[in-house]
Design an enzyme around this catalytic site. Structure first.
Site, PDB file in Angstrom:
ATOM      1  N   HIS A 114      43.293  41.616  33.841  1.00  0.00           N
ATOM      2  CA  HIS A 114      44.287  42.633  33.524  1.00  0.00           C
ATOM      3  C   HIS A 114      45.678  42.037  33.326  1.00  0.00           C
ATOM      4  O   HIS A 114      46.561  42.703  32.798  1.00  0.00           O
ATOM      5  CB  HIS A 114      44.294  43.748  34.575  1.00  0.00           C
ATOM      6  CG  HIS A 114      44.884  43.382  35.899  1.00  0.00           C
ATOM      7  ND1 HIS A 114      44.125  43.102  37.009  1.00  0.00           N
ATOM      8  CD2 HIS A 114      46.167  43.279  36.295  1.00  0.00           C
ATOM      9  CE1 HIS A 114      44.916  42.848  38.029  1.00  0.00           C
ATOM     10  NE2 HIS A 114      46.168  42.944  37.631  1.00  0.00           N
ATOM     11  N   ASP A 144      37.282  41.312  36.516  1.00  0.00           N
ATOM     12  CA  ASP A 144      38.733  41.177  36.410  1.00  0.00           C
ATOM     13  C   ASP A 144      39.186  39.723  36.544  1.00  0.00           C
ATOM     14  O   ASP A 144      40.152  39.421  37.245  1.00  0.00           O
ATOM     15  CB  ASP A 144      39.437  42.043  37.455  1.00  0.00           C
ATOM     16  CG  ASP A 144      40.897  42.294  37.096  1.00  0.00           C
ATOM     17  OD1 ASP A 144      41.288  41.993  35.952  1.00  0.00           O
ATOM     18  OD2 ASP A 144      41.648  42.768  37.967  1.00  0.00           O
ATOM     19  N   SER A 221      49.381  39.424  40.837  1.00  0.00           N
ATOM     20  CA  SER A 221      47.992  39.374  40.384  1.00  0.00           C
ATOM     21  C   SER A 221      47.664  38.044  39.722  1.00  0.00           C
ATOM     22  O   SER A 221      48.404  37.550  38.881  1.00  0.00           O
ATOM     23  CB  SER A 221      47.713  40.495  39.380  1.00  0.00           C
ATOM     24  OG  SER A 221      47.379  41.677  40.028  1.00  0.00           O
TER      25      SER A 221
END
Length: 477
Positions: A114, A144, A221
């Protein structure tokens, strides 16, 4: 029931979704980016040893391999709830950021999918402050994770890889990331829990995560979770919105396994080698040749099941991820110098790769349908592991039977949709390249009855296929 208020702190699901869009401009301001100061080295040497705690040493060890990822993507303004949207076709460019970890000195970087999803131009800032471009190499949306290649002309420092297999609740952990644009932000906490399944929304759920109390913010992230030794033990992925000190990371062993599969799938679309390997997720687990496909370059050039690969070209190989990364730079026709160990002796072999073409490039589906009567696709390694655990077997791979042609050899032998094909005529069918090699092998072209093995409802069955002759089959068409 856990509410769907989880947000992933990075480009795709926090910078480009959720509360980030409460800003009218939909732009997150970038904090000043300061490269690491090599001049600190002299001053550090004068600091008292009491201040150089394990946390300090761990961050110092890992930080050079942490990179900052930023770029823009186009979003539909109305879908995001942006102020000023004028209609269903209103679009806007928004900034986002995340973090990545260098796993190979040539510039291969792991991050969350993402972080780079739909980003028009991926930009990466290295530890020395240099900003350069990167391209997406492989990704796995459901997990992911993504692998990108940074455009560099020098070897990059790589992250020390640890294992998540021995984590303890309560042990200290450290997160490093591009939090709100403040590069190389470090936070500390503990392992709060293990094996958490965390739903994000109705379409996605993370499995078997590490829950931590270290501060994770938008931009973290894709960054590393470290143990107190400075070894990477996970990839930071998500926080619980509205909560304090509840964040999550993908375990390192899971990351290594998934990224290795991603790279293998990418390589299989470019190269024919005929090799399938075994090995664990940790450095030192080694890489052993598990299977050599019929009529493959590996078989032609002398590789055998049981060979342990210790080097590809000049790159040492300590685990399957190392081997997959070493193959990334190979191009069709290259002669790869392999150092292997066989029966206690080390020897060098040269294996010339081939370009994916003919049956492997797509014709194998037509060939399998016409000669055997099956439509097949590779079975995920995780599925094979579950079968092996339940059945106490050691299968290395298989092909899921998606369809069977009525009246075909497969149909006549009772092969059904849902079966897993393990092998034909003594050769394994771990992937479509294996099946192509078998169907094109001279022994098969003579049309013998070939013994096959399948798994059905956790039972291993076998039979004998009368494979159609390719020449006769072509004449009939």
């Amino acid at each position: 029931m856990l509410p769907t208020t989880l947000r992933c702190p990075a480009v795709g699901r926090s910078m480009f979704a959720g509360v980030a869009f409460s800003l009218a401009s939909s732009m997150l301001p970038m904090a000043a980016q300061t490269p690491s100061d090599s001049g600190n080295a002299a001053r550090i040497s004068q600091v008292s040893s009491a201040r150089q705690t394990p946390t300090v040493l761990a961050i110092r060890r890992a930080a050079p391999a942490v990179v900052n990822i930023h770029g823009q993507k186009t979003v539909r303004a109305t879908a995001a709830g942006m102020a000023g949207a004028t209609g269903p076709d209103s679009f806007r460019q928004v900034n986002g950021m995340g973090t990545g970890v260098v796993i190979d000195p040539r510039g291969y970087v792991i991050t969350n999918f993402h972080v780079v999803e739909d980003v028009d131009d991926i930009l990466v800032t290295l530890d020395n402050g240099q900003t350069t471009s990167a391209k997406l190499i492989a990704s796995r949306i459901r997990n992911d994770l993504a692998l990108i290649k940074v455009d560099v002309d020098r070897p990059l420092p790589t992250i020390p890889r640890g294992t998540s297999s021995d984590l303890m609740v309560g042990e200290s952990v450290i997160a490093i990331g591009n939090a709100f644009g403040y590069v190389h932000t470090s936070t500390q906490g503990i392992v709060s829990a293990l094996h958490r399944d965390v739903p994000v929304n109705e379409a996605q759920e993370y499995h078997d995560l590490i829950q931590i109390s270290a501060g994770i913010n938008p931009g973290n992230s894709g960054g590393p979770l470290l143990n107190i030794d400075g070894d990477m033990i996970g990839v930071n992925v998500a926080v619980r919105v509205g909560a304090q000190q509840i964040a999550f990371a993908i375990p390192m062993d899971q990351v290594v396994e998934i990224v290795t599969e991603m790279i293998d799938e990418h390589n299989e679309k470019r190269l024919v080698t005929g090799l399938r390997t075994n090995g664990g997720p940790r450095d030192g687990d080694g890489v052993t040749v598990a299977n050599v496909s019929a009529s493959s370059p590996a078989a032609r050039d002398g590789l055998m099941p049981g060979d342990r690969v210790v080097r590809v070209g000049s790159q040492p190989v300590d685990d399957r991820l190392d081997f997959a990364l070493a193959m990334l730079n190979a191009t069709p026709g290259d002669s790869l110098e392999l150092a292997i160990e066989r029966e206690g002796r080390q020897m060098d072999l040269a294996m010339r790769t081939e370009q994916v073409s003919g049956a492997v490039a797509g014709g194998v589906e037509e060939l399998a349908w016409s000669l055997i009567g099956i439509q097949a696709r590779p079975v995920a390694d995780s599925t094979i592991r579950r079968l092996n655990t339940r059945m106490r077997t050691k299968y290395r791979g298989g092909l899921y039977i998606a369809n069977v042609r009525p009246g075909s050899p497969a149909d006549q032998q009772g092969i059904s949709t849902g079966d897993v094909l393990l092998g034909i005529h003594g050769w394994q069918t771990s992937n479509m390249a294996d099946l192509a090699g078998i169907l094109e092998h001279p022994d098969m072209q003579r049309g013998p009855k070939a013994k096959f093995y399948i798994v059905r409802r956790e039972q291993t069955l076998f039979g004998h296929l009368q494979i159609a002759n390719q020449a006769d089959n072509a004449a009939r068409r």
